[in-house]
Structure formats: C-alpha cells, structure tokens
Design a protein around this motif. Structure first.
Motif, mmCIF file in Angstrom:
data_model
loop_
_atom_site.group_PDB
_atom_site.id
_atom_site.type_symbol
_atom_site.label_atom_id
_atom_site.label_comp_id
_atom_site.label_asym_id
_atom_site.label_seq_id
_atom_site.Cartn_x
_atom_site.Cartn_y
_atom_site.Cartn_z
ATOM 1 N N UNK A 3 1.007 -1.003 0.343
ATOM 2 C CA UNK A 3 0.064 -0.697 0.033
ATOM 3 C C UNK A 3 0.241 0.767 -0.020
ATOM 4 N N UNK A 4 1.457 1.376 -1.588
ATOM 5 C CA UNK A 4 2.415 3.103 -1.426
ATOM 6 C C UNK A 4 1.508 3.993 -0.412
ATOM 7 N N UNK A 5 2.280 5.147 -0.221
ATOM 8 C CA UNK A 5 1.746 5.802 -0.218
ATOM 9 C C UNK A 5 1.730 6.838 -0.744
ATOM 10 N N UNK A 6 0.537 8.095 -1.274
ATOM 11 C CA UNK A 6 0.010 8.635 -2.656
ATOM 12 C C UNK A 6 0.164 10.408 -1.604
ATOM 13 N N UNK A 7 1.348 11.585 -2.562
ATOM 14 C CA UNK A 7 0.850 12.327 -1.737
ATOM 15 C C UNK A 7 -0.109 13.422 -2.657
ATOM 16 N N UNK A 8 -1.138 13.592 -2.498
ATOM 17 C CA UNK A 8 -2.039 14.350 -3.445
ATOM 18 C C UNK A 8 -1.630 15.831 -3.247
ATOM 19 N N UNK A 9 -1.385 17.358 -3.809
ATOM 20 C CA UNK A 9 -0.876 17.944 -4.237
ATOM 21 C C UNK A 9 -2.611 18.585 -4.500
ATOM 22 N N UNK A 10 -2.684 19.714 -3.720
ATOM 23 C CA UNK A 10 -3.876 20.611 -3.970
ATOM 24 C C UNK A 10 -3.319 22.024 -3.849
ATOM 25 N N UNK A 11 -3.032 23.167 -4.654
ATOM 26 C CA UNK A 11 -3.534 24.335 -4.908
ATOM 27 C C UNK A 11 -4.197 24.879 -4.209
ATOM 28 N N UNK A 12 -4.338 26.031 -3.537
ATOM 29 C CA UNK A 12 -5.431 26.780 -3.054
ATOM 30 C C UNK A 12 -5.462 28.072 -3.467
ATOM 31 N N UNK A 13 -6.433 28.534 -3.805
ATOM 32 C CA UNK A 13 -6.472 29.834 -4.430
ATOM 33 C C UNK A 13 -7.894 30.367 -4.802
ATOM 34 N N UNK A 14 -8.841 31.438 -3.948
ATOM 35 C CA UNK A 14 -9.530 32.222 -4.551
ATOM 36 C C UNK A 14 -11.406 31.166 -4.576
ATOM 37 N N UNK A 41 -2.107 29.876 -1.888
ATOM 38 C CA UNK A 41 -1.683 31.089 -3.268
ATOM 39 C C UNK A 41 -1.242 31.905 -2.847
ATOM 40 N N UNK A 42 -1.468 32.382 -1.163
ATOM 41 C CA UNK A 42 -1.484 33.804 -0.456
ATOM 42 C C UNK A 42 -3.237 34.215 -0.821
ATOM 43 N N UNK A 72 -0.109 29.430 -9.959
ATOM 44 C CA UNK A 72 -0.299 27.543 -10.060
ATOM 45 C C UNK A 72 0.704 27.001 -9.810
ATOM 46 N N UNK A 73 1.937 27.371 -10.398
ATOM 47 C CA UNK A 73 2.842 26.446 -11.365
ATOM 48 C C UNK A 73 3.942 26.617 -9.583
ATOM 49 N N UNK A 74 4.218 27.931 -9.056
ATOM 50 C CA UNK A 74 5.285 28.276 -7.916
ATOM 51 C C UNK A 74 4.263 27.322 -6.872
ATOM 52 N N UNK A 75 2.561 27.423 -6.708
ATOM 53 C CA UNK A 75 2.580 27.008 -5.860
ATOM 54 C C UNK A 75 2.315 25.118 -6.141
ATOM 55 N N UNK A 76 1.765 25.120 -6.331
ATOM 56 C CA UNK A 76 2.169 23.142 -6.817
ATOM 57 C C UNK A 76 3.274 23.010 -6.467
#
Length: 100
Positions: A3-14, A41-42, A72-76
C-alpha cells in the motif's frame, strides 16, 4: 499487499465555495495511505484560510501558507517539495473525487 503512500497536491486560491468539499472528498476515500498537501497561494478571501485552518491538525493533511502568490506552477512546486509519498497526484481545489 503493498500500500504505497500517495501524496495529493492541491494548490488553493480563491474558491471559497468548493475547497471544503474537495478536501472532504479526499478524506473520505477508502484508500487510507495518503497525504493531502494543501498549499494556499496567498489567498485574499478570508473564508479560504478559515477553511484550511480547520484541517491543520487533521491526520494525513499538511497545510502550507505561501507568503506571496506564485500562481499555479510555483504553488504546485511548493506542494511537491513537501510531499512524502511514493506517488504524487494533483487535484484542483474545486474538484471532487468519488469515495472509491
């Protein structure tokens, strides 16, 4: 069974109306070996930060607040740098997953 660990990346803005539902759709997954990396993302909308603060002490969740908007790119990339999973997935803050 592995059961490998999965990282889910969610950038958030507005997107104050959807982010809570998006987060809950991940937390309600049947697969539990994951981490959710929320990267603000501030955001300028107070409700976005209020929503994220609710999840700061939730198991499997990392919340990161950027000081400056990087779009989106820097936040991700901030999220990727914080990820600890063997696999990385990406999700928008207004998306929802079914529980399976």
């Amino acid at each position: 069974m592995s059961e490998p660990k999965v990282s889910i990346i969610m950038p958030v803005y507005g997107v104050e109306n959807y982010v809570g539902r998006a987060i809950e759709s991940i937390l309600n997954q049947t697969y539990k070996n994951f981490e959710l990396v929320l990267v603000d993302d501030a955001s300028t909308m107070p409700l976005v930060k209020e929503t994220l603060k609710k999840y700061e002490n939730t198991a499997n969740v990392k919340v990161i607040y950027r000081d400056e908007n990087g779009h989106i790119s820097r936040c991700t990339n901030t999220g990727i740098e914080a990820a600890a999973g063997e696999f990385v997935g990406f999700m928008d803050c207004d998306d929802m997953l079914s529980s399976n």
